[in-house]
Design a protein around this motif. Structure first.
Motif, PDB file in Angstrom:
ATOM      1  N   GLU A 177       0.834  -1.199   0.000  1.00  7.62           N
ATOM      2  CA  GLU A 177       0.000   0.000   0.000  1.00  7.62           C
ATOM      3  C   GLU A 177       0.874   1.257   0.000  1.00  7.62           C
ATOM      4  O   GLU A 177       0.571   2.247  -0.681  1.00  7.62           O
ATOM      5  N   ARG A 195       2.283   1.903  -3.482  1.00  5.33           N
ATOM      6  CA  ARG A 195       1.273   2.486  -4.376  1.00  5.33           C
ATOM      7  C   ARG A 195       1.011   3.950  -4.023  1.00  5.33           C
ATOM      8  O   ARG A 195       0.840   4.793  -4.913  1.00  5.33           O
ATOM      9  N   GLU A 196       1.039   4.281  -2.732  1.00  2.71           N
ATOM     10  CA  GLU A 196       0.798   5.653  -2.313  1.00  2.71           C
ATOM     11  C   GLU A 196       1.959   6.565  -2.713  1.00  2.71           C
ATOM     12  O   GLU A 196       1.737   7.716  -3.120  1.00  2.71           O
ATOM     13  N   MET A 223       3.895   6.176  -5.333  1.00  3.37           N
ATOM     14  CA  MET A 223       3.787   6.410  -6.782  1.00  3.37           C
ATOM     15  C   MET A 223       2.663   7.397  -7.092  1.00  3.37           C
ATOM     16  O   MET A 223       2.778   8.232  -7.996  1.00  3.37           O
ATOM     17  N   ARG A 224       1.570   7.322  -6.336  1.00  8.10           N
ATOM     18  CA  ARG A 224       0.452   8.251  -6.524  1.00  8.10           C
ATOM     19  C   ARG A 224       0.889   9.678  -6.197  1.00  8.10           C
ATOM     20  O   ARG A 224       0.553  10.625  -6.908  1.00  8.10           O
ATOM     21  N   CYS A 225       1.653   9.834  -5.106  1.00 11.24           N
ATOM     22  CA  CYS A 225       2.145  11.157  -4.715  1.00 11.24           C
ATOM     23  C   CYS A 225       3.141  11.716  -5.740  1.00 11.24           C
ATOM     24  O   CYS A 225       3.155  12.920  -6.024  1.00 11.24           O
ATOM     25  N   ARG A 247       3.182  11.184  -8.936  1.00 16.35           N
ATOM     26  CA  ARG A 247       2.480  11.648 -10.132  1.00 16.35           C
ATOM     27  C   ARG A 247       1.728  12.950  -9.876  1.00 16.35           C
ATOM     28  O   ARG A 247       1.582  13.790 -10.759  1.00 16.35           O
ATOM     29  N   THR A 248       1.284  13.102  -8.620  1.00 15.67           N
ATOM     30  CA  THR A 248       0.468  14.280  -8.283  1.00 15.67           C
ATOM     31  C   THR A 248       1.316  15.505  -7.979  1.00 15.67           C
ATOM     32  O   THR A 248       0.988  16.626  -8.377  1.00 15.67           O
ATOM     33  N   TYR A 249       2.419  15.299  -7.244  1.00 13.36           N
ATOM     34  CA  TYR A 249       3.275  16.422  -6.841  1.00 13.36           C
ATOM     35  C   TYR A 249       4.650  16.266  -7.483  1.00 13.36           C
ATOM     36  O   TYR A 249       5.320  15.261  -7.277  1.00 13.36           O
TER      37      TYR A 249
END
Length: 533
Positions: A466, A469-470, A472-474, A476-478
């Motif tokens: 988890e 995945r978090e 990688m999400r961060c 892409r976002t920041y």
């Protein structure tokens, strides 16, 4: 079977333990700041009527409004002209055992039976809609039949019943019932005749149910009980008239304290001792027993030793075991007990018991032993509602019948009303047990703050994935962060730095950013944060 009652009193709570041949069979706990409500009579106020549920919510002064269903309401009287006609038509339909079964008169938490509202013939309550009988702000006399359970408020009835040692008085009924536990037809007939005669002698209006303790009881004792109940009802009626009409709710009658209730409801001829470890309660119980249960007066003992009364009799150890999922059997088998909001399941396993002659014989003996343990655990843990028993599969029908018969025999000692079905095609036995108060687990425990009552948590590996995945999400976002700091439980950080270290290195290379780790000992295994630097 010898039986002892242990009454332990502390500043915080009162506890009563019932020992059968030295083994803990039942435990009753009453917290002094949170007394049970069952048996209490209130003058409440209707706050909401729900036609769709044919029920109403009533304010009785508790944190949650209480629930009153139309089937638990007093039934409207018929006109006098119809009364005699209905009496002839229905006389042969009255089932004394059914009426007695509805009154759990031998339960420690006395549940008022469903009876009529007045000393006239009745019509079924279900034929009268609740919205035509109640309205908001209406004041109504009610009695609690079931304590608050979880998020549910107390359950109410308008059919009042008052228990004593030998009888239950039904002010609104004209029925005389006999406890189903009194088997002899001659004794049942004697009690019914004598109670009817006594009611006429003292001009008592209403109905009575003879409790199990009334078996072979002299007439003078029955008469004393009737006079006591009559005076109690008059006191309640007088109290009702004195109530200030501006108050939304008021307690009219409060049930006896746990130590006195236990003397009234639990002692019988097989009770050898009642041991009490508090001087004040000891004196109160002796006075109460002398007035209402004289045969037990000389059996009441004051415990003065330094060691705790419950420790001496291993009650504390049995209490701890009663909160566990697993219950070990002497043969090596075991039970697994799981309690949910909808039902309770009990699974029987052979464990280390290998038997002797054959597999069928091993299974049969384990199931037979399990029936004794199941009956004891139901009483000890106060498990109620729907209960599913998963016995080990048996091939022979005779073995299935024997196990079911053994279970029924063990449940005869239970004060709560139970109902058992036959063994299903899947080898399951479905049963119900009347529930009037919280189970032992609900009373002593609360849902785990870590797993929120699930009984398990995510593995450290699952949390690691988890976190990946978090991150990688961060990323892409920041776009600005040059470093990620993972704050998590020690077990998760340890796995990230060892087994998952290659994955962390690959992720750093892919994102072009550094990933660091901090341990937070206050976090649970499922908690984590990702700090952007």
């Amino acid at each position: 079977m010898s039986e002892e009652l242990l009454i332990n009193i502390s500043p915080m709570e009162s506890r009563v333990a019932v020992l059968d041949n030295g083994i803990l069979g039942e435990i009753y706990i009453e917290r002094h700041h949170k007394l049970g409500l069952v048996g209490n009579i209130y003058l409440g106020t209707v706050v909401r009527v729900l036609p769709g549920m044919q029920a109403a919510f009533v304010d009785i002064g508790q944190s949650r409004t209480a629930f009153l269903h139309v089937n638990d309401m007093q039934r409207e009287p018929r006109p006098v002209a119809e009364k005699n006609k209905a009496a002839k038509a229905t006389k042969h339909e009255i089932n004394e055992d059914d009426a007695t079964a509805n009154a759990s008169a031998d339960s420690l938490a006395v549940t008022p039976p469903i009876v009529s509202a007045q000393s006239t013939e009745i019509v079924p309550a279900s034929k009268t809609l609740i919205q035509h009988r109640l309205h908001e702000s209406q004041r109504i006399l009610v009695q609690v039949t079931k304590d608050q359970l979880g998020s549910k408020g107390a359950r109410l009835t308008t059919n009042i019943s008052l228990p004593s040692r030998y009888l239950v008085y039904l002010p609104s009924s004209d029925h005389i019932g006999i406890s189903q536990r009194i088997d002899g037809e001659e004794e049942r007939s004697r009690l019914k005749t004598e109670l009817s005669s006594l009611m006429q002698t003292v001009n008592l209006k209403g109905g009575l149910i003879a409790r199990t303790a009334a078996e072979r009881l002299p007439v003078d004792k029955l008469e004393e009980d009737i006079y006591y109940l009559l005076q109690l009802w008059r006191t309640i009626c007088a109290r009702r008239q004195e109530i200030n009409h501006h108050q939304s709710s008021e307690l009219i009658y409060q049930e006896l304290s746990l130590p006195l209730r236990s003397i009234r409801d639990l002692v019988h001829a097989d009770t050898e001792k009642v041991i009490i470890d508090n001087t004040q309660i000891y004196e109160q119980v002796r006075y109460f027993a002398k007035e209402f249960v004289p045969f037990v007066y000389d059996r009441i003992v004051h415990y003065t030793a330094e060691q705790s009364l419950f420790d001496v009799h291993r009650v504390e150890d049995d209490l701890r075991d009663a909160l566990k999922r697993r219950v070990d059997l002497k043969s090596g088998g075991y039970l697994i007990i799981d309690q949910t909001e909808a039902m309770t399941t009990i699974d029987v396993n052979t464990g280390s018991f290998v038997g002797g002659r054959s597999l069928e014989d091993t299974v049969y003996k384990t199931n037979l032993e399990a029936t004794h343990a199941i009956a004891r655990q139901l009483r000890l843990r106060n498990l109620g509602g729907i209960i599913i028993l998963d016995f080990i599969d048996m091939l022979e029908q005779q073995h299935k019948d024997d196990v079911l018969e053994s279970l029924q025999a063990q449940l005869t000692q239970d004060y709560a009303k139970t109902k058992i079905t036959q063994v299903s095609e899947l080898g399951l036995v479905e049963m119900t047990r009347k529930r009037t108060r919280e189970s032992l687990g609900q009373q002593l425990c609360e849902p785990c703050s870590t797993c929120q009552g699930r009984g398990f948590v995510k593995t450290a590996e699952t949390v690691c994935f988890e976190i990946f995945r978090e991150i990688m999400r961060c990323a892409r976002t920041y776009n600005s962060p040059k470093k990620f700091t993972v704050v998590a439980h020690a077990a998760v950080i340890d796995l990230l730095l060892t087994t998952e270290s290659d994955t962390v290195a690959d992720l750093e290379y892919l994102l072009g950013r550094v990933i660091t780790f901090d341990v937070e000992n206050l976090y649970t295994q499922e908690q984590y944060d990702i700090v952007l630097d």
